[in-house]
Design a protein around this motif. Structure first.
Motif, PDB file in Angstrom:
ATOM      1  N   GLN A 199       0.821  -1.220   0.000  1.00  0.00           N
ATOM      2  CA  GLN A 199       0.000   0.000   0.000  1.00  0.00           C
ATOM      3  C   GLN A 199       0.851   1.264   0.000  1.00  0.00           C
ATOM      4  OE1 GLN A 199      -3.376  -0.223   2.315  1.00  0.00           O
ATOM      5  NE2 GLN A 199      -4.144   1.667   1.516  1.00  0.00           N
ATOM      6  N   GLN A 200       0.748   1.996  -1.076  1.00  0.00           N
ATOM      7  CA  GLN A 200       1.418   3.297  -1.143  1.00  0.00           C
ATOM      8  C   GLN A 200       0.415   4.352  -0.712  1.00  0.00           C
ATOM      9  OE1 GLN A 200       4.657   3.602  -2.030  1.00  0.00           O
ATOM     10  NE2 GLN A 200       4.576   1.377  -2.011  1.00  0.00           N
ATOM     11  N   PRO A 201       0.872   5.463  -0.153  1.00  0.00           N
ATOM     12  CA  PRO A 201      -0.100   6.534   0.104  1.00  0.00           C
ATOM     13  C   PRO A 201      -0.672   6.985  -1.241  1.00  0.00           C
ATOM     14  CG  PRO A 201       2.039   7.023   1.083  1.00  0.00           C
ATOM     15  CD  PRO A 201       2.214   5.795   0.262  1.00  0.00           C
ATOM     16  N   CYS A 225       0.270   2.670   5.684  1.00  0.00           N
ATOM     17  CA  CYS A 225       1.241   3.092   4.664  1.00  0.00           C
ATOM     18  C   CYS A 225       2.566   2.368   4.832  1.00  0.00           C
ATOM     19  CB  CYS A 225       1.504   4.589   4.774  1.00  0.00           C
ATOM     20  SG  CYS A 225       0.065   5.528   4.376  1.00  0.00           S
ATOM     21  N   GLU A 226       2.747   1.733   5.977  1.00  0.00           N
ATOM     22  CA  GLU A 226       3.993   0.985   6.209  1.00  0.00           C
ATOM     23  C   GLU A 226       3.577  -0.385   6.719  1.00  0.00           C
ATOM     24  OE1 GLU A 226       5.697   2.648  10.077  1.00  0.00           O
ATOM     25  OE2 GLU A 226       4.094   4.047   9.592  1.00  0.00           O
ATOM     26  N   GLN A 274       1.412   4.246  10.461  1.00  0.00           N
ATOM     27  CA  GLN A 274       0.594   5.311   9.866  1.00  0.00           C
ATOM     28  C   GLN A 274      -0.551   4.660   9.092  1.00  0.00           C
ATOM     29  OE1 GLN A 274       2.384   7.586   6.767  1.00  0.00           O
ATOM     30  NE2 GLN A 274       0.637   8.951   6.594  1.00  0.00           N
ATOM     31  N   LEU A 276      -4.173   5.212   6.985  1.00  0.00           N
ATOM     32  CA  LEU A 276      -4.815   6.280   6.207  1.00  0.00           C
ATOM     33  C   LEU A 276      -6.152   6.732   6.777  1.00  0.00           C
ATOM     34  CD1 LEU A 276      -3.979   5.010   2.641  1.00  0.00           C
ATOM     35  CD2 LEU A 276      -3.173   7.100   3.677  1.00  0.00           C
TER      36      LEU A 276
END
Length: 935
Positions: A199-201, A225-226, A274, A276
């Motif tokens: 998962q990318q932002p 995100c990480e 982090q 989302l």
């Protein structure tokens, strides 16, 4: 002790403070809550029984508990007392103080006959250094400890530790009874080589067809995100080894993790990964604390313009009233607003505008889909009325949260503001969109366009106030629209019109046959009352033209009562009321066309109830209150009188409130059974409100009455209310919608993973939120708690996904294997440590082994071998095993034996030594028992 009781059982502790030599200590009693059994009772009867804690030293069922107090792990105790300095900064550092404490403890134990081990914490707290003692009848155990930073080389393996143990026991017997050994090596996997966190932002710059970085407006982002799992810890355990069976020294070791009979795994979660959805909601919540108004955020120059041409909305009304040669329509309020709107844009300049025009247009189209067509759609305003939402329970969450339905404009607006706040200009973007939204609302009101995405009808008090205000505006638009259309096409007077709802007022049933008639007529007749009542002509705002009334026989009606009134021409009839007739002249009773009661939002209702409360209990106050409350009743009475000339109050009550008209069978003079009716007791109270209202009511049809609902005034009030909202007020109004959306999102994501513990937490979040959000101004702290719970659930679901991907549950060919792995993954999420079935040879074991092999290969920069080769014969594997696993990050050993101390003829007592060796420290914890009777 049963296996695993230390982890599954409940530990409790009791604390107290004592002073000893002017030094404050805290005394804490730790114990495992146990169900007492008869067997334990018998043990205590034995005279020479050694204390429970000494027996526990040899018990092997609870070695290496995954979650326990350090003394439980080191000594296997189920009950103990710790004396530690009360202040966190204090420490017992000098040896003399330490000895003084120990000797005092020893005396205390001897005097009280207490058999529970007592520990004293010495040195700095972070070192976790304890010395202690346990006394029983004729026996004593000393608990000692060594803690080093640098590990002496001879103690890094089993043979060196055995030497220490034996020398420490100093047993006079030869040969020594065999030592029982339990070993656990822990391997840490940090580098998940073949697995990247997917998962990318979302990409903020990509804005294509209503999507922002793969995120549509009105959808919430989800996921971490990480990687939310940072490490995997594999513990390989040899629970029952005997000295001499195994070789482990500085040259060679038999301890191959693949051969270990027990494997257990724990995962280390990343600290606050982090997430989302959590970030989205948290950032939106931060707006609630901002103080600025929309004007302050967007710059004060909004309406300032040099020169004489001032387009200030505040002057609009005074300009309208000034004598001017300009045609009046050019000076309407809407013109003022629109020219002001142009100035705003001109002045702000394209490049300064907080929201990029593409983004703004996309959002406005998303919020107002009807604006895409030439002419906004009329008719139903609810967006998805054809396909009801899939899960009714999810859809009705708005009742509990006091938010808004998930297909409504308010809900969509909340999500758009959330996204803008996060990706497109933060607070300025929010203020800009809100300003555009308010202008759109005014535009719709002035041009008779209904607002889409709102259920029709009066404001729904179960929703948030902002949603009610928008519904109120829609009610005003509907009324205004009906009136404006009525002016264009004035319909003839004698059209019969339907009446919405039941024919009976005040929710009273008319009886089945009457209702049938009503339905029949409903099918045949034309438009609804709403479009008709206004369409005849404008309401009369005041009834000063008595001439017309006189001509209609009103005056004479007053003098001569119903007789003359019966000569009036009936007006404003809707339909006949079943078979009912007027009591005095036998004419059929007609249901009149009535005015709809004025819709109210909750703040207006509150205001009204405050006013009513303030009127007090005086006669005048009571009269005023009655007048205020009976405006609707009076209007209905006037309509009824107009539709039914010659009627009496009894006729009206029979229609309006049948329960207040009591009919009974009586026998008349001729002996026939007849029905005789009369008003109920409450209606006969002298000077009651109904009688007063009836006397003051004039026969005026609804269309000529004064309006109960002044749509123009109410719409302007709503528009003003919207315009003065600061972004912080707006965020507070819409936060329930955002929490509602977040809960729906985590429910949707959880259903894909099916994690039972998360289901439970979601239920808790819903019940917690419905309690908090029902209050008008919930406390920030409580709102933060809800958001924190949502973040925790999101992180748990992200962890489940991370583990499923790492263990490849989706790639499994065999169903049985897939189920095993899925069970294993869900246990990893919920339990502190999970046993790997089949150790290194089970499904999960093979995957874990492969993960370690790949990580080792990557560390050595060697190409990964084919999986087939990896699973060679045990001998081959043995040769390669050095590179399969990294050196253990932790080595734990427990050595146990039972020997007589201090003399050969002493009682044989338990001896135990625990050793742990990690990168940065080395600890030995020994419990050595001796006989105090025969030494």
């Amino acid at each position: 002790m049963g296996k695993g009781t230390f982890t599954s059982g409940t530990w409790e502790e009791k604390s107290d403070e004592i002073s000893f030599a002017d030094f404050k200590f805290s005394v804490t009693h730790h114990y495992l809550v146990q169900e007492s059994t008869d067997k334990e009772g018998k043990d205590e009867l034995l005279e020479d029984a050694i204390p429970q804690s000494m027996q526990d030293l040899l018990c092997m069922n609870n070695d290496f508990p995954p979650r326990a107090h350090c003394l439980v792990r080191w000594y296997g105790l189920r009950e103990f007392v710790v004396i530690a300095p009360a202040a966190h900064s204090d420490a017992v550092l000098s040896e003399s103080k330490c000895n003084l404490l120990l000797s005092s403890v020893s005396i205390a134990l001897g005097n009280t006959g207490c058999q529970v081990p007592l520990f004293v914490q010495i040195h700095h707290k972070w070192r976790r250094m304890y010395v202690g003692e346990c006394q029983g009848p004729g026996v004593r155990t000393d608990f000692e400890m060594v803690h080093l930073r640098k590990v002496p080389n001879q103690y890094t393996h089993l043979s060196g530790l055995l030497d220490i143990f034996k020398s420490k026991i100093g047993c006079p017997l030869t040969p020594l009874p065999p030592v029982s050994i339990a070993i656990r090596f822990t391997y840490v996997l940090q580098d998940w080589q073949q697995y990247f966190w997917p998962q990318q932002p979302p990409d903020i710059d990509a804005l294509v067809g209503g999507e922002v970085g793969g995120l549509e407006f009105g959808k919430l982002p989800f996921g971490a995100c990480e990687d939310p799992i940072s490490e995997l810890h594999l513990a390989t355990t040899w629970p029952h080894l005997t000295e001499g069976i195994i070789v482990d020294n500085d040259v060679y070791s038999d301890l191959d993790p693949i051969q270990a009979p027990h494997w257990s795994v724990r995962v280390r979660k990343a600290d606050n990964p982090q997430c989302l959805l959590g970030d989205f909601v948290t950032e939106f919540f931060k707006i609630c604390r901002r103080k600025e108004s929309t004007d302050e955020i967007l710059g004060r120059s909004t309406f300032e313009e040099e020169g004489r041409e001032i387009a200030d909305i505040t002057h609009a009304l005074s300009k309208l009233t000034e004598p001017a040669p300009v045609p009046i329509h050019k000076l309407s309020v809407s013109n003022m607003v629109h020219s002001a709107k142009k100035k705003i844009r001109k002045h702000r300049g394209i490049e300064e505008s907080p929201l990029n025009s593409d983004v703004l247009n996309t959002i406005l189209l998303f919020l107002f889909p009807d604006a895409a067509s030439e002419k906004p759609l009329d008719g139903t305003t609810s967006t998805d009325s054809n396909n009801p939402p899939s899960e009714i329970e999810d859809y009705t969450l708005y009742n509990q949260f006091k938010s808004a339905p998930s297909d409504s404009l308010t809900y969509k607006l909340a999500l758009c503001l959330c996204m803008i706040n996060f990706y497109h200009g933060g607070l300025k973007g929010v203020a800009h969109l809100w300003q555009e939204f308010v202008l759109e609302m005014r535009f719709r009101w002035e041009n008779n366009f209904l607002i889409p995405g709102l259920a029709s009808g009066p404001p729904d008090l179960r929703c948030c106030l902002l949603h009610q205000k928008l519904q109120m505006l829609n009610c005003c638009v509907e009324r205004k629209k009906a009136r404006d259309e009525g002016k264009k096409t004035s319909t003839s007077d004698n059209v019969i019109n339907t009446y919405p709802g039941d024919a009976g007022k005040a929710g009273n049933h008319l009886g089945p046959d009457n209702l049938k008639d009503t339905d029949k007529e409903k099918g045949e007749v034309g438009k609804s009352w709403d479009s008709w009542s206004d369409s005849e002509e404008e309401f009369f705002e005041c009834l000063s033209d008595t001439e017309e009334l006189k001509g209609n026989g009103q005056e004479s009606g007053k003098k001569g009562g119903p007789k003359e009134m019966a000569n009036l021409k009936p007006e404003g009839r809707l339909l006949q009321h079943g078979k009912l007739t007027l009591l005095h002249n036998g004419e059929p009773l007609y249901i009149p066309v009535t005015q709809e009661p004025a819709p109210m939002t909750e703040d207006l209702l509150e205001e009204q109830s405050e006013v009513l409360a303030k009127l007090g209990t005086s006669a005048e106050g009571a009269h005023l209150r009655a007048r205020m409350q009976s405006a609707c009743l009076l209007s209905d009475m006037e309509s009824f009188k107009a539709a039914n000339p010659g009627c009496f109050l009894e006729d009206f009550v029979r229609w309006y409130s049948p329960r207040d008209y009591i009919e009974e069978e009586v026998i008349d003079e001729k002996g026939n059974v007849v029905l005789r009716g009369e008003l109920s007791a409450r209606m006969k109270i002298p000077s009651n409100m109904w009688v007063e209202a009836w006397e003051t009511a004039k026969p005026i049809p609804a269309r000529r009455q004064r309006r109960l609902f002044d749509d123009t005034r109410e719409a302007e009030k709503v528009l003003h209310y919207l315009a003065i909202q600061k972004p912080a007020d707006l965020a507070r109004h819409l936060l329930p919608c955002v929490i509602h959306a977040a809960v729906l999102k985590i429910k949707e994501e959880e259903s894909l993973e099916n994690i039972s513990s998360v289901k439970k937490i979601i239920k808790q979040i819903i019940s917690h939120s419905s309690k908090v959000l029902h209050f008008p101004n919930p406390e920030d702290k409580k709102l933060e708690e809800i958001i924190h719970q949502i973040i925790n659930v999101e992180a748990t679901i992200a962890r489940a996904r991370s583990l499923k991907a790492k263990f490849g549950t989706e790639k499994c060919e065999q169903e049985e294997e897939k189920e095993d792995l899925e069970r294993f993954v869900s246990c990893l999420l919920e339990q502190p440590e999970v046993l790997v079935t089949g150790a290194g040879r089970g499904h999960a074991g093979r995957i874990i082994h492969k993960l370690f092999v790949n990580a080792q290969r990557a560390a050595a920069m060697a190409p990964p071998e084919e999986e087939v080769k990896r699973m060679g014969s045990p001998e081959e594997r043995r040769q390669n095993s050095l590179s399969d696993f990294p050196p253990p990050a932790g080595r734990e050993l427990i050595l146990r034996t039972s020997v007589p101390r201090p003399a050969p003829y002493s009682k044989a007592l338990p001896q135990r030594m625990y050793s742990v060796l990690t990168k940065e420290d080395f600890r030995l914890a020994g419990a050595f028992s001796s006989d105090t009777s025969f030494f």
